[in-house]
Design an enzyme around this catalytic site. Structure first.
Site, PDB file in Angstrom:
ATOM      1  N   HIS A 270       0.819  -1.222  -0.067  1.00 47.59           N
ATOM      2  CA  HIS A 270      -0.028   0.037   0.098  1.00 47.59           C
ATOM      3  C   HIS A 270       0.929   1.206   0.012  1.00 47.59           C
ATOM      4  O   HIS A 270       1.082   1.926  -1.069  1.00 47.59           O
ATOM      5  CB  HIS A 270      -1.098   0.073   1.066  1.00 47.59           C
ATOM      6  N   ASP A 321      -4.827  -8.503  -3.412  1.00 45.43           N
ATOM      7  CA  ASP A 321      -5.043  -8.268  -2.155  1.00 45.43           C
ATOM      8  C   ASP A 321      -6.318  -8.973  -1.507  1.00 45.43           C
ATOM      9  O   ASP A 321      -6.371 -10.038  -1.368  1.00 45.43           O
ATOM     10  CB  ASP A 321      -4.921  -6.626  -1.804  1.00 45.43           C
TER      11      ASP A 321
HETATM   12 ZN    ZN Z   1      -3.231  -7.030   2.589  1.00 43.03          ZN
END
Ligand code: ZN
Length: 454
Positions: A270, A321
């Site tokens: 991220h 993800d």
């Molecule tokens: Zn993750």
């Protein structure tokens, strides 16, 4: 040694798109590549060949809850309310179910153009939080799912010990994730055993986040990587940045840059919320930013400063993800579109005038993803693992396109529908867009979901 010869109408080679390309495969590797040649009689022919894209960040089990968190709650839906649902879902996930769901997720990744996955694996214990007799029970289920689907696996067993910054105690809902350092070392050993029969498998380490790992644990966990990749979730949420500031006086990426010796082995997943100084320093560290554009959009995380990061020489890859949607082209498209929407500009992530945005996105993510997963150098070149994807040049979305325009067609006008064939380590696992074990793996997944969601 037997050689397989494949011929493609065009292909993305290391120095750019080329027409009429023959690729020879032997023992799971590319033996030779020739451009500008005609197909031999009876030779297997395909459309546009490109290297498989690494998927650098996945929680495979979350595939089973895709689309289940899209009903508005009483107030303030956020990442944190989504996480509550995910924790409740986990109460019912046993080893059999994990294997069935992961196999389906990995199959869908292959059908979508990904040939290796970084599985950030954190569900280690039973539903009561007690360790299984074999600490590698759940890791072995991930390995079995990867083997069934035929995807390359970089297994990233997660170290998770706390429920908040500075070693705060964990919540009961986190009981399935928890280990101390000794338990984690045993888990890692068991995970390495679990993948020994899986060709090309890599095992790294994953300190979960600065919320779940205390400062004095980070160094010892990273040291256990033994040269393998080190992945950590970081700066995904504004609240996480605020909590980190309140705890340490520093922002998460800033804290990590000051504390850990970040280098090419690290992947910061991220890294959404960074100041310009953090962005430049992270880029210069050599670590990969693990971007998950579809999930970050779904969770309302924020927008990664991608242009600034690239300008500072940063490396990124993409990951699916939460697996709310699995599509390599879509990850690249959402990444570019998030930049266009916030900057009110077009072709933001192309590397210069006259460059194809789709190709630059793809090549940058392939390089960064491979680095983050500890994979061998990829690409359609002799010696590389034969991890190949072919796109259907007869699809309307690609009609009449030159080889130079195919990647933009796939990323901006297409989707996984255009993926025709997929080879992983020289073995063909997808033909005509269908995984060769789709019926069996999907049937088991459906049965499992009927039980899980009852
Ligand atoms: Zn993750």
């Amino acid at each position: 040694m037997s050689r397989e010869r494949l011929w493609f109408r065009s292909a993305l080679l290391p120095d750019g798109p080329a027409e009429r390309v023959r690729v020879e495969i032997a023992a799971g590797r590319i033996a030779s590549v020739e451009a500008g040649v005609d197909p031999a009689t009876g030779e297997a022919c395909g459309g546009f060949a490109l290297p498989g894209l690494p998927n650098l960040h996945s929680h495979a089990f979350q595939r089973a809850m895709a689309g289940l968190a899209e009903v508005r709650g009483p107030a303030g839906d956020s990442f944190w309310t989504w996480r509550e649902l995910m924790y409740r879902f986990l109460d019912r996930l046993d080893p059999e179910a994990l294997e069935a769901v992961a196999a389906q997720a990995f199959l869908e990744m292959l059908e979508a153009g990904f040939t290796r996955v970084g599985e950030f694996h954190y569900v280690h214990h039973d539903a009561a939080g007690a360790p299984y007799a074999d600490p590698g029970e759940m890791a072995a289920r991930i390995a079995a799912a990867a083997e069934a689907a035929g995807i390359g696996l970089t297994l990233l067993p997660v170290f998770y010990a706390h429920g908040g910054f500075g070693g705060a105690p964990p919540a009961p809902a986190q009981r399935r994730f928890l280990n101390d350092l000794d338990g984690y070392a045993r888990l890692l050993e068991a995970s390495r055993r679990a993948v020994t029969d899986l060709p090309g498998a890599v095992v790294g380490v994953a300190p979960h986040s600065l919320r779940a790992v205390a400062p004095d644990e980070l160094g010892p966990v990273a040291a256990l990587a033994d040269g393998g990749p080190i992945h950590i979730h970081i700066a995904e949420q504004v609240k996480e940045v605020e909590d980190c500031l309140a705890w340490s006086g520093r922002r998460p990426v800033e804290w990590l840059l000051d504390t850990a010796a970040l280098d090419r082995r690290w992947c910061l997943v991220h890294a959404t919320h960074m100041t310009p100084e953090e962005t430049t320093a992270l880029a210069r560290s050599g670590a990969v930013a693990g971007l998950c554009p579809v999930t970050e959009a779904n969770l309302g995380d924020g927008v990664f400063p991608a242009r600034e990061f690239l300008d500072a020489g940063g490396a990124f890859g993409v990951g699916s993800d939460s697996n709310v949607l699995i599509d390599a082209a879509e990850e690249l498209r959402v990444l570019e579109y998030s930049q266009r929407l916030t900057r009110r500009a077009r072709n933001v992530l192309a590397q210069g005038a006259g460059r194809s945005t789709g190709r630059d996105l793809f090549e940058t993510a392939a390089r960064g993803g491979g680095q983050a997963l500890g994979a061998e150098a990829a690409g359609l070149a002799p010696g590389a693992p034969a991890d190949l994807v072919s796109l259907d040049l007869d699809a309307p979305e690609l009609a009449g396109r030159s080889a130079e325009a195919v990647l933009d067609g796939w990323v901006f006008a297409g989707s996984k529908r255009l993926v025709d064939g997929v080879w992983r380590a020289g073995r063909k696992v997808v033909s005509g867009g269908r995984h060769h074990r789709r019926d069996e793996i999907a049937a088991r997944y459906v049965r499992t979901l009927e039980g899980l969601l009852r």
